[in-house]
Design a protein around this motif. Sequence first.
Motif, PDB file in Angstrom:
ATOM      1  N   THR A   1      -6.183   3.622   5.724  1.00  0.00           N
ATOM      2  CA  THR A   1      -7.081   4.798   5.229  1.00  0.00           C
ATOM      3  C   THR A   1      -6.404   4.919   3.701  1.00  0.00           C
ATOM      4  N   VAL A   2      -7.306   5.800   3.214  1.00  0.00           N
ATOM      5  CA  VAL A   2      -6.877   6.347   1.631  1.00  0.00           C
ATOM      6  C   VAL A   2      -6.999   7.788   1.791  1.00  0.00           C
ATOM      7  N   PRO A   3      -5.708   8.391   1.546  1.00  0.00           N
ATOM      8  CA  PRO A   3      -5.637   9.773   1.605  1.00  0.00           C
ATOM      9  C   PRO A   3      -6.178  10.459   0.392  1.00  0.00           C
TER      10      PRO A   3
ATOM     11  N   LEU B   1       0.563   4.138  -3.114  1.00  0.00           N
ATOM     12  CA  LEU B   1       0.060   5.582  -2.497  1.00  0.00           C
ATOM     13  C   LEU B   1       1.599   6.641  -3.225  1.00  0.00           C
TER      14      LEU B   1
ATOM     15  N   ARG C   1       1.362   7.198   7.100  1.00  0.00           N
ATOM     16  CA  ARG C   1       0.299   7.020   7.869  1.00  0.00           C
ATOM     17  C   ARG C   1      -0.827   6.477   7.495  1.00  0.00           C
ATOM     18  N   ALA C   2      -1.068   6.525   6.344  1.00  0.00           N
ATOM     19  CA  ALA C   2      -2.333   6.036   5.411  1.00  0.00           C
ATOM     20  C   ALA C   2      -2.204   4.553   5.457  1.00  0.00           C
TER      21      ALA C   2
ATOM     22  N   GLU D   1       2.968  10.840   4.491  1.00  0.00           N
ATOM     23  CA  GLU D   1       1.544  10.817   4.258  1.00  0.00           C
ATOM     24  C   GLU D   1       1.064   9.522   4.042  1.00  0.00           C
TER      25      GLU D   1
ATOM     26  N   GLU E   1       0.810  -1.207   0.077  1.00  0.00           N
ATOM     27  CA  GLU E   1      -0.020  -0.057  -0.100  1.00  0.00           C
ATOM     28  C   GLU E   1       0.768   1.261   0.056  1.00  0.00           C
TER      29      GLU E   1
END
Length: 353
Positions: free
Chosen positions: A93-95, A75, A87-88, A84, A71
């Motif tokens: 999560t999806v920024p 990203l 962290r996602a 960022e 992932e």
Amino acid sequence: MNEPAQPGERAEAAEAAEPAHGVTTGAVARRLGVAPTTLRSWDRRYGIGPAAREDGRHRRWTSGDIAVLQEMCRLTASGVPPAEAARAARAGTVPTAPTAPAAATATAAPARQPGSGNGLPLGDVRQECRGLGRAAVRLDSPTMDELLGSLIGAYGLVTTWEEVMVPTLHAVGRKWETSGDQYVEVEHLLSWHVSTALRRVGIGALSGPRASAPPILLACVPGEQHTLPLEALAAGLAELGLPARMFGAAVPPEALDQAVRRTGPVAVVLWAQARSTAHHALARHVADTAWGVKGARARTTVLLAGPGWAGPVPAPGMLRPGGLREALGLLRGLCEAASSPAGGGGGAAPQRS
């Protein structure tokens, strides 16, 4: 009776058996197409690391760790800044990604400073360039393919070419020039994927309506091997439904002369990347070439495309566009004029200076 396993097979079997105890950093790097130093850097900087370490020191990656890394790669390849993205990826999560091209927004998102981890001298560019650059450095073909296709679909050919493809290609070229023989494979692979994306645009537009004007000829001058800008122009012409003939790199003068006389083109685009390859005598010859019956002779308009033509104002019958967008506009105008009753429809493109 089974044959003994070969060295490569033994290595693959060993790697396949490793997940029970965790996968080594080298094996994960090969699987993801990144450098082991990149994984160690992500672990140190952003906490994207293995849940367990053998003897407290050696990293051992579980399937869950690898999923987070995958992932992270996805990203960052889409242009999300590494911090960022980390962290996602950890949170699942999806920024929010950029939704509009810089040229189409009043206030573009500020570009990140150099040092994003891809090693390319990109400078002040849009985030998508960084994503494409990271994928190129990783030799990540599937991601480059997906990125280029989605960018063209979202922003259009011209914007993607001018704001993403060209800056990334230039950055890879500069890295190649300053790193000896390193990054040659990156430049070649990126160029191939850009070329593939451009040709897909052209092929996808072939079923649309076509203009009735004579064709536009696209050719690199003798000694010129840089064809990608002409491929972008060919794709743009296909989108507009304008007929074109792409002759590619280093077209001999005799071959170009025969093509002009045989097709009666509305325009001829000559690409020169450097002043050393710009062939002014050939451009004048093409602009002066006439065909047709006596009393109704026709000539073509020559577009001098590329930085190699910088210098004096073009002679009558020649134009020098400033980029892909301007070239497409000029060629569309020439085709419309040639297709109109006043234009004659026989290659008698208006002479412009």
